[in-house]
Design a protein around this motif. Structure first.
Motif, short mmCIF file in Angstrom:
data_model
loop_
_atom_site.label_atom_id
_atom_site.label_comp_id
_atom_site.label_asym_id
_atom_site.label_seq_id
_atom_site.Cartn_x
_atom_site.Cartn_y
_atom_site.Cartn_z
N GLN A 1 -5.42 2.81 36.69
CA GLN A 1 -4.98 4.00 38.47
C GLN A 1 -3.71 4.38 38.56
OE1 GLN A 1 -7.14 2.89 42.56
NE2 GLN A 1 -5.23 2.85 42.45
N GLN A 2 -3.73 5.39 38.75
CA GLN A 2 -2.27 6.51 38.04
C GLN A 2 -2.38 6.76 39.49
OE1 GLN A 2 0.22 7.93 35.66
NE2 GLN A 2 0.74 8.23 38.39
N GLU A 3 -1.36 6.92 40.59
CA GLU A 3 -1.14 8.03 41.76
C GLU A 3 -0.01 8.97 41.71
OE1 GLU A 3 -2.54 3.81 43.97
OE2 GLU A 3 -0.94 4.85 44.74
N TYR A 4 -0.36 10.24 42.55
CA TYR A 4 0.11 11.19 43.12
C TYR A 4 0.59 11.05 44.26
CZ TYR A 4 -1.06 12.23 38.55
OH TYR A 4 -1.50 12.30 36.85
N LEU A 5 1.33 10.42 45.27
CA LEU A 5 1.88 10.13 46.08
C LEU A 5 3.31 11.31 47.09
CD1 LEU A 5 1.51 6.52 46.30
CD2 LEU A 5 -0.75 8.26 46.13
N PHE A 6 3.15 11.87 48.30
CA PHE A 6 4.34 12.10 48.72
C PHE A 6 4.73 11.16 49.95
CE2 PHE A 6 5.99 13.62 53.12
CZ PHE A 6 7.40 14.40 52.94
N SER A 7 6.06 10.46 49.58
CA SER A 7 6.73 9.31 50.29
C SER A 7 8.06 9.63 50.23
CB SER A 7 6.97 8.67 48.82
OG SER A 7 6.64 7.12 49.57
N GLN A 8 7.74 9.25 51.93
CA GLN A 8 9.01 9.14 52.47
C GLN A 8 10.10 7.51 52.28
OE1 GLN A 8 7.65 10.36 56.88
NE2 GLN A 8 8.71 12.54 56.25
N MET A 9 10.69 7.42 52.46
CA MET A 9 12.10 6.41 52.41
C MET A 9 13.18 6.71 53.27
SD MET A 9 11.23 5.20 48.71
CE MET A 9 9.67 5.48 47.47
N GLY A 10 13.69 5.28 53.05
CA GLY A 10 15.29 5.34 53.55
C GLY A 10 15.71 3.82 53.77
N GLY A 11 16.52 4.24 55.07
CA GLY A 11 17.40 3.24 55.91
C GLY A 11 17.89 3.42 56.44
N ALA A 12 18.86 2.26 56.83
CA ALA A 12 20.21 2.91 58.17
C ALA A 12 21.70 1.77 58.02
CB ALA A 12 19.74 3.16 59.68
N GLU A 13 22.79 2.08 57.66
CA GLU A 13 23.48 1.45 57.95
C GLU A 13 24.13 0.64 59.44
OE1 GLU A 13 27.07 1.44 54.93
OE2 GLU A 13 26.52 3.09 54.05
N SER B 1 26.66 -0.79 60.09
CA SER B 1 28.55 -0.41 60.64
C SER B 1 28.65 0.77 60.35
CB SER B 1 29.35 -1.27 59.43
OG SER B 1 28.73 -0.75 58.28
N THR B 2 28.01 1.75 60.01
CA THR B 2 28.35 3.06 60.58
C THR B 2 27.89 3.47 61.09
OG1 THR B 2 26.83 3.83 58.19
CG2 THR B 2 29.35 3.06 58.02
N GLY B 3 26.32 3.59 61.17
CA GLY B 3 25.72 3.83 61.80
C GLY B 3 24.53 5.11 61.76
N THR B 4 24.89 5.14 60.03
CA THR B 4 24.25 6.01 59.36
C THR B 4 22.61 5.50 58.69
OG1 THR B 4 26.86 7.08 57.93
CG2 THR B 4 24.99 7.91 57.39
N THR B 5 21.78 7.14 58.91
CA THR B 5 20.69 6.51 58.60
C THR B 5 19.94 8.49 57.46
OG1 THR B 5 19.28 6.07 60.63
CG2 THR B 5 18.24 7.51 59.46
N TYR B 6 19.95 7.71 56.11
CA TYR B 6 19.29 7.05 54.91
C TYR B 6 17.94 8.28 54.49
CZ TYR B 6 23.67 6.20 53.90
OH TYR B 6 25.61 6.58 53.87
N GLN B 7 17.67 9.06 55.08
CA GLN B 7 15.63 9.79 55.24
C GLN B 7 16.45 10.98 53.55
OE1 GLN B 7 16.28 12.62 57.82
NE2 GLN B 7 15.47 11.16 59.62
N LEU B 8 15.08 10.12 52.44
CA LEU B 8 14.59 10.39 50.93
C LEU B 8 12.77 10.68 51.17
CD1 LEU B 8 16.67 7.68 51.18
CD2 LEU B 8 17.34 9.54 48.93
N ARG B 9 12.81 12.36 50.31
CA ARG B 9 10.87 11.95 49.99
C ARG B 9 10.85 12.53 48.89
NH1 ARG B 9 11.12 17.21 55.10
NH2 ARG B 9 11.71 15.42 56.36
N TYR B 10 10.11 11.54 48.18
CA TYR B 10 10.10 11.38 46.77
C TYR B 10 8.75 12.18 46.50
CZ TYR B 10 14.06 7.99 46.15
OH TYR B 10 15.07 7.39 45.75
#
Length: 199
Positions: free
Chosen positions: A76-88, A90-99
């Protein structure tokens, strides 16, 4: 000379297909949610002080095609739009990554309603942003473009064309964020729940 019934059964066993049934390539669509983490404690070099992070939710959508290899075994081969990320925390920084995510999976179906999937996942970065103190900054050009991980999961078939899925993905390569002189590295972690429709 016509084949005997015994010869036909032997051929059927070797082909590993049910009598009168031939598997075909199928296409489908997937829609679901990602719950992801940017684990800086798995970066290199490992931080001196542990970085506490928070998992974040995102969406996933795309399509796939499935090729039968043998009875109950599919590629099975897939082709997806995917949102990933996370947050620190201590700094309150949120990361938003689109793949653009490209899982390449083997699916084994021991039961008519249950399947296991396993394989690599390749991700190509489309956009990256960080948000700190209410300010959002685009960091696409300062973020490693490629991600590679290992995926495994379960799939439960409600009907032959509709299923529910749950997967876990562990990033294998280090994702660098920042300028060359001040780079933070992490590995992706992801839990994914989704539905799939096959046509």
């Amino acid at each position: 000379m016509p084949e005997t019934e015994s010869a036909q059964r032997v051929k059927q066993f070797v082909a590993d297909e049910p009598p009168g049934e031939k598997a075909a390539v199928r296409f489908g669509a997937r829609l679901g949610a990602n719950i992801t983490n940017t684990n800086f404690n798995q970066g290199f070099p490992k931080p001196v002080v542990s970085v506490e992070t928070t998992w974040k939710a995102g969406v996933m959508a795309g399509f796939f095609w499935q090729i039968p290899l043998r009875k109950n075994l599919f590629l099975q081969q897939e082709y997806l739009f995917s949102q990933m990320g996370g947050a620190e925390k201590s700094t309150g920084t949120t990361y938003q990554l689109r793949y653009l995510s490209l899982p390449l999976l083997l699916q084994y179906k021991p039961l008519s309603k249950l399947a296991f999937v396993v394989g690599p996942q390749f991700d190509l970065l489309l956009q990256a942003k960080e948000r700190t103190n209410g300010t959002t900054t685009t960091i696409t050009h300062d973020t490693e473009e490629r991600s590679f991980g290992a995926t495994a999961g379960l799939e439960f078939y409600i009907t032959n064309g509709f299923s529910l899925q749950a997967r876990y993905m562990q990033g294998l390569n280090h994702i660098g964020i920042g300028q060359r002189s001040d780079v933070q590295e992490f590995k992706h972690q992801m839990v994914q729940v989704a539905t799939a429709i096959r046509f």
